[in-house]
Design a protein around this motif. Structure first.
Motif, PDB file in Angstrom:
ATOM      1  N   ASN A 187       4.443  22.083 -59.389  1.00  0.00           N
ATOM      2  CA  ASN A 187       4.121  21.880 -60.803  1.00  0.00           C
ATOM      3  C   ASN A 187       5.068  22.639 -61.719  1.00  0.00           C
ATOM      4  OD1 ASN A 187       1.919  20.169 -60.409  1.00  0.00           O
ATOM      5  ND2 ASN A 187       0.538  21.897 -60.064  1.00  0.00           N
ATOM      6  N   SER A 229      -3.629  11.348 -56.420  1.00  0.00           N
ATOM      7  CA  SER A 229      -4.729  10.480 -56.843  1.00  0.00           C
ATOM      8  C   SER A 229      -4.251   9.466 -57.890  1.00  0.00           C
ATOM      9  CB  SER A 229      -5.887  11.319 -57.376  1.00  0.00           C
ATOM     10  OG  SER A 229      -5.401  12.250 -58.314  1.00  0.00           O
ATOM     11  N   GLU A 236       0.332  -2.156 -68.784  1.00  0.00           N
ATOM     12  CA  GLU A 236       0.192  -1.179 -69.874  1.00  0.00           C
ATOM     13  C   GLU A 236       0.415   0.251 -69.377  1.00  0.00           C
ATOM     14  OE1 GLU A 236      -3.039  -3.612 -72.597  1.00  0.00           O
ATOM     15  OE2 GLU A 236      -3.693  -2.522 -70.826  1.00  0.00           O
ATOM     16  N   ARG A 238       5.807   3.371 -62.875  1.00  0.00           N
ATOM     17  CA  ARG A 238       5.688   4.165 -64.095  1.00  0.00           C
ATOM     18  C   ARG A 238       6.665   5.347 -64.067  1.00  0.00           C
ATOM     19  NH1 ARG A 238      -0.022   6.996 -65.140  1.00  0.00           N
ATOM     20  NH2 ARG A 238       0.735   8.264 -63.424  1.00  0.00           N
ATOM     21  N   ASN A 274      -3.439   8.907 -60.721  1.00  0.00           N
ATOM     22  CA  ASN A 274      -3.518   9.255 -62.146  1.00  0.00           C
ATOM     23  C   ASN A 274      -3.106   8.120 -63.074  1.00  0.00           C
ATOM     24  OD1 ASN A 274      -4.127  11.697 -61.033  1.00  0.00           O
ATOM     25  ND2 ASN A 274      -3.000  12.877 -62.541  1.00  0.00           N
ATOM     26  N   TYR A 301       6.844  11.379 -62.380  1.00  0.00           N
ATOM     27  CA  TYR A 301       5.820  12.065 -61.593  1.00  0.00           C
ATOM     28  C   TYR A 301       4.951  11.074 -60.824  1.00  0.00           C
ATOM     29  CZ  TYR A 301       7.048  15.779 -64.813  1.00  0.00           C
ATOM     30  OH  TYR A 301       7.741  16.694 -65.555  1.00  0.00           O
ATOM     31  N   ILE A 322       3.357   2.300 -71.295  1.00  0.00           N
ATOM     32  CA  ILE A 322       3.095   3.459 -72.158  1.00  0.00           C
ATOM     33  C   ILE A 322       4.183   4.524 -71.966  1.00  0.00           C
ATOM     34  CG2 ILE A 322       1.470   4.607 -70.554  1.00  0.00           C
ATOM     35  CD1 ILE A 322       0.776   4.557 -74.242  1.00  0.00           C
ATOM     36  N   ALA A 323       4.647   4.679 -70.709  1.00  0.00           N
ATOM     37  CA  ALA A 323       5.708   5.665 -70.452  1.00  0.00           C
ATOM     38  C   ALA A 323       6.992   5.257 -71.172  1.00  0.00           C
ATOM     39  CB  ALA A 323       5.959   5.787 -68.953  1.00  0.00           C
ATOM     40  N   PHE A 361       1.436  11.181 -58.300  1.00  0.00           N
ATOM     41  CA  PHE A 361       0.368  12.100 -57.897  1.00  0.00           C
ATOM     42  C   PHE A 361      -0.415  11.546 -56.709  1.00  0.00           C
ATOM     43  CE2 PHE A 361       1.144  12.556 -62.403  1.00  0.00           C
ATOM     44  CZ  PHE A 361       1.375  13.919 -62.509  1.00  0.00           C
ATOM     45  N   LEU A 402       5.414  21.055 -65.427  1.00  0.00           N
ATOM     46  CA  LEU A 402       4.015  20.768 -65.761  1.00  0.00           C
ATOM     47  C   LEU A 402       3.213  22.049 -65.937  1.00  0.00           C
ATOM     48  CD1 LEU A 402       3.248  17.821 -63.301  1.00  0.00           C
ATOM     49  CD2 LEU A 402       4.121  17.747 -65.630  1.00  0.00           C
ATOM     50  N   ILE A 417      -4.186   5.327 -65.979  1.00  0.00           N
ATOM     51  CA  ILE A 417      -5.211   5.301 -67.021  1.00  0.00           C
ATOM     52  C   ILE A 417      -6.161   4.146 -66.687  1.00  0.00           C
ATOM     53  CG2 ILE A 417      -5.644   5.177 -69.512  1.00  0.00           C
ATOM     54  CD1 ILE A 417      -3.695   7.407 -69.021  1.00  0.00           C
ATOM     55  N   PRO A 418      -7.435   4.438 -66.398  1.00  0.00           N
ATOM     56  CA  PRO A 418      -8.321   3.407 -65.850  1.00  0.00           C
ATOM     57  C   PRO A 418      -8.529   2.198 -66.768  1.00  0.00           C
ATOM     58  CG  PRO A 418      -9.519   5.476 -66.184  1.00  0.00           C
ATOM     59  CD  PRO A 418      -8.087   5.755 -66.499  1.00  0.00           C
ATOM     60  N   SER A 419      -8.452   2.410 -68.084  1.00  0.00           N
ATOM     61  CA  SER A 419      -8.744   1.288 -68.982  1.00  0.00           C
ATOM     62  C   SER A 419      -7.519   0.412 -69.221  1.00  0.00           C
ATOM     63  CB  SER A 419      -9.283   1.814 -70.307  1.00  0.00           C
ATOM     64  OG  SER A 419      -8.296   2.586 -70.944  1.00  0.00           O
ATOM     65  N   MET A 420      -6.342   0.853 -68.740  1.00  0.00           N
ATOM     66  CA  MET A 420      -5.132   0.072 -68.992  1.00  0.00           C
ATOM     67  C   MET A 420      -4.773  -0.782 -67.776  1.00  0.00           C
ATOM     68  SD  MET A 420      -2.497   2.651 -70.844  1.00  0.00           S
ATOM     69  CE  MET A 420      -2.831   3.450 -72.405  1.00  0.00           C
TER      70      MET A 420
END
Lengths: 245, 221
Positions: free
Chosen positions: A53, A95, A106, A158, A97, A91, A110-111, A93, A58, A99-102
């Motif tokens: 990290n 899990s 999307e 992403r 990571n 990055y 977003i990046a 990860f 981060l 965005i669940p709603s996108m």
């Protein structure tokens, strides 16, 4: 001629856990060459993730310095750090990571928006990169409609969309089954070779070793060993004679 | 041979324009429409209750001021002290309580809708989001929810209050309808609702945005 993309200089990290202080890193120094695939191995609690990290920008070290392309992270303000995270580093990860709603599209777009593109341009770029990772037919699906391997591919797209110089992958195969994990490693290696991207992964997945140029073992907050690829011998059930736990 | 690249210094991150911030916030509201509506209902109910109490008080005051015998009988039947000088402390207490309920409802709804997404804030920071982008998106989102929710709540409270009073006192309530006082009450409710919605959203969003990305991603939901 090799050129250093990343230098860690005497990194220490101290956490306060209630009354106790935990020394997660005790002075770690490491040079990473451009285009290398570096695996950081170590058991949970070894300081591996903390190191990861910090070199990824981060988290901040308690002492020591990270230098990327000759630029000390400590000298950068928060907007410059955002620029570094956006343009220089991708990055990935354990899990995912996302965005669940996108949707997948999307999540990648977003990046690209943060790099200064308009939403419609960003979507075009995102669709092209998702196509490259084999998800051209899954653009409109939200993460919950995708398998673990597919979600990790979205995360790789992403991470790639802003053409970073370095990819940081924190246990990218940790939540995946054996075959899916191998696919993801193959994808990372292909990207590293094609685009000369530096890949740093934190892992305790032995499958990663075969792909690595350099393997760094971290134990108890310190580097226990650094091995180049040709120094590593892998046998069934053991590495360099050490039995796998 | 090993060399170090000497790079020109790192530029500031590109500011995402407000139009794109609006686009992202609107998308977030629309995609989570069910969750967004529940948050908004929290605001609507809180403000409707407060508005009802305020408007009711204004309307009853104007009926008392009529000093009409027939109306006074109805007022006394409804439990209004028509001989009091100055405001009714009991009513003030009830309005105070409704204000507290309203604030708790709004803060709860907006706070929940941010804190459940703090991990997302960490992820967005990893992708290169500036702190100001995070705060701006939550500002736009909570403004839309807060203003729309407050407007609906203020209207609902007004309608219910008028309907209830008309049912008790009959058409006379319209002949002495206290327009200015009701308008003031509506304005107060609208300001409280909008300002509290935005504050209860951007304060936790700012708190999360200022953290190191890894710390934001570690926050328990």
């Amino acid at each position: 001629m090799a050129d250093i993309i990343l230098q860690a200089q005497g990194l220490t990290k101290v956490y306060a856990m209630g009354a106790e202080t935990v020394h997660a890193l005790k002075g770690v120094s490491l040079d990473v060459l451009r285009g290398q695939y570096v695996s950081i191995m170590g058991p949970s609690g070894s300081g591996k993730s903390t190191f990861f990290n910090i070199v990824g920008g981060l988290d901040k070290p308690t002492a020591g310095e990270v230098v990327m392309d000759g630029q000390r992270f400590g000298d950068l303000n928060s907007s410059q750090m955002a620029w570094v995270r956006c343009h220089k580093v991708g990055y990935i990860f354990q899990s995912f990571n996302l965005i669940p709603s996108m949707t997948a599209l999307e999540n990648v777009a977003i990046a690209r928006i943060f790099s200064g593109l308009t939403p419609s341009e960003a979507r075009k770029h995102a669709a092209a990169v998702l196509d490259q990772v084999g998800l051209g037919h899954r653009l409109r699906h939200v993460p919950s409609e995708l398998s673990g391997g597919q979600q990790q591919r979205v995360a790789i797209a992403r991470a790639m969309v802003n053409k970073p110089e370095m990819i940081l992958a924190d246990e990218p195969t940790g939540n995946l089954d054996l075959h899916t994990g191998e696919d993801i490693i193959r994808l990372l290696v292909a990207l590293q070779k094609e685009r000369n991207i530096t890949v740093i992964t934190a892992t305790h997945d032995m499958k990663m070793l075969a792909a690595s140029d350099v393997v760094v073992w971290i134990r108890d907050g310190q580097i226990a060993r650094v091995a180049q690829r040709d120094e590593i011998t892998i046998e069934v059930g053991s590495i360099d004679g050490k039995t796998l736990a | 041979m090993i060399t170090m690249n000497s790079q020109p210094s790192i530029p500031l991150q590109t500011r995402v324009p407000w139009s794109v911030v609006f686009f992202v916030s609107w998308g977030s509201l629309r995609r989570r429409i069910f969750r967004s509506l529940i948050t908004m209902i929290g605001v609507v109910l809180g403000i409707a209750f407060l508005t009802y109490m305020l408007v009711n008080d204004r309307m009853v005051n104007s009926l008392v001021a009529m000093k009409d015998d027939a109306v006074n009988v109805l007022l006394q039947k409804a439990g209004v002290d028509i001989f009091r000088n100055g405001p009714d402390t009991m009513v003030l207490l009830l309005i105070g309580l409704s204000l507290l309920t309203c604030l708790a409802g709004i803060i709860n709804a907006m706070l929940m809708s941010v804190t459940e997404r703090i991990k997302e804030i960490g992820t967005l920071k990893c992708l290169g989001a500036e702190d100001s982008f995070i705060v701006k998106t939550y500002f736009v989102e909570s403004s839309l929810q807060g203003v729309l929710g407050t407007a609906c709540g203020a209207l609902a409270g007004l309608l219910v209050s008028v309907a209830v009073n008309a049912a008790i006192y009959g058409g006379v309530v319209f002949s002495v309808f206290p327009w200015m006082a009701v308008l003031k009450a509506e304005l107060i409710a609208f300001l409280i609702g909008s300002v509290m919605s935005v504050l209860a959203s951007i304060i936790p969003a700012y708190w999360a945005a200022c953290k190191q990305p890894v710390d934001a991603m570690r926050v328990e939901e």
